[in-house]
Design a protein around this motif. Sequence first.
Motif, PDB file in Angstrom:
ATOM      1  N   LEU A 109      47.408   2.601 -14.455  1.00 15.07           N
ATOM      2  CA  LEU A 109      46.029   2.993 -14.874  1.00 15.07           C
ATOM      3  C   LEU A 109      46.161   1.347 -15.529  1.00 15.07           C
ATOM      4  N   GLY A 110      45.219   0.581 -15.705  1.00 16.73           N
ATOM      5  CA  GLY A 110      45.584  -0.606 -16.405  1.00 16.73           C
ATOM      6  C   GLY A 110      46.244  -1.384 -16.724  1.00 16.73           C
ATOM      7  N   TYR A 232      40.454  -0.255 -27.210  1.00 20.00           N
ATOM      8  CA  TYR A 232      40.877   0.698 -27.813  1.00 20.00           C
ATOM      9  C   TYR A 232      40.008   1.897 -26.755  1.00 20.00           C
ATOM     10  N   VAL A 233      41.048   2.860 -26.354  1.00 22.73           N
ATOM     11  CA  VAL A 233      40.630   3.579 -25.470  1.00 22.73           C
ATOM     12  C   VAL A 233      39.766   5.176 -26.716  1.00 22.73           C
ATOM     13  N   GLN A 234      38.878   5.909 -26.962  1.00 25.55           N
ATOM     14  CA  GLN A 234      39.030   7.219 -27.390  1.00 25.55           C
ATOM     15  C   GLN A 234      38.182   8.504 -26.353  1.00 25.55           C
ATOM     16  N   THR A 263      36.933   1.426 -24.911  1.00 26.63           N
ATOM     17  CA  THR A 263      36.416   2.007 -23.722  1.00 26.63           C
ATOM     18  C   THR A 263      36.380   3.750 -23.762  1.00 26.63           C
ATOM     19  N   HIS A 264      36.301   4.492 -23.127  1.00 22.87           N
ATOM     20  CA  HIS A 264      36.679   5.945 -22.785  1.00 22.87           C
ATOM     21  C   HIS A 264      36.401   6.141 -21.539  1.00 22.87           C
ATOM     22  N   GLU A 269      36.094   4.256 -14.862  1.00 20.77           N
ATOM     23  CA  GLU A 269      36.383   3.061 -13.984  1.00 20.77           C
ATOM     24  C   GLU A 269      37.691   2.797 -15.251  1.00 20.77           C
ATOM     25  N   LEU A 270      37.464   3.286 -16.142  1.00 24.19           N
ATOM     26  CA  LEU A 270      37.796   2.682 -17.611  1.00 24.19           C
ATOM     27  C   LEU A 270      38.141   1.403 -17.988  1.00 24.19           C
ATOM     28  N   ALA A 271      36.761   0.961 -18.022  1.00 27.28           N
ATOM     29  CA  ALA A 271      36.309  -0.483 -18.241  1.00 27.28           C
ATOM     30  C   ALA A 271      35.915  -0.808 -19.051  1.00 27.28           C
TER      31      ALA A 271
END
Length: 272
Positions: A109-110, A232-234, A263-264, A269-271
Amino acid sequence: MYPLWLKLLEWIGRLRLPLGPRISPVTIGHPSHCDYAGGMEWKDFAGAEALYDVWGPVADSPWVSYHCVPLFAAIDAPAVSQIGPLDPDTAAALERGPHLGACPALEPLGAAWTDSGSWVILDLPGPASVALAIRFLAAGFQPICTFNHWPHPKGLLQPEQVLAQLLRYAPAADRLRKNLLPGSPPLWICDRHRLGTRPGLPREFDNRYYLEDALLPSRAQLEAAGIRQVIYVQPGPRDRPLPDIGDHLHQLQKSGFTTIFSTHLEDPELAC
């Protein structure tokens, strides 16, 4: 590498004054529980040094000094009979979301973010951050843990769950990190509960903590490492960065580093 001088601190931390109260270490998971793959390979990482190394950046990486020691050192305090991974039911409850859980654990992922030279910050509840981190390791990110607290029977926070989750996924981290290089992009693994929800009361152990500037790289440090953007993933779309990371990101913007995105976890899609 696990800092050798911390072995002395661990020994000092086990000392008790003869007339003082003796507090039993907390229980970390259970030795009968399996790791994410249903095996018992987690036992190879049931010591502070082994767990610290497998969840840290590559040797000679510019991010080595940011990898926090305290929570890893805490795993040597309980007896062997008090240590193990999270039980499957608890893990399933803490790993809710389209990108978490043992099934997709090894799916990258990513990967596109790796090519973009990204600093990714996972600011989720600790066990969820650990589970999601595995997928980023599979994509080529090197882990940096910011867990800067200590478990305690009367603690405001419960970092023992984070430790049990680190054990649960340690065998996966060990397999995936073999492809990492010192120049692999950094992945900050954070516990969103670190600031707590209330002040401590008398006789409680206040194990809250704040991510200080020393744990967050400056614009110059990011650019020197080839980092061109921050992601930053929240947890959800309505969440915002906590004050410590939020202030740091604001300072980065003021310094001219403006390629900062969020993103969250609820985004399929975690985009960004």
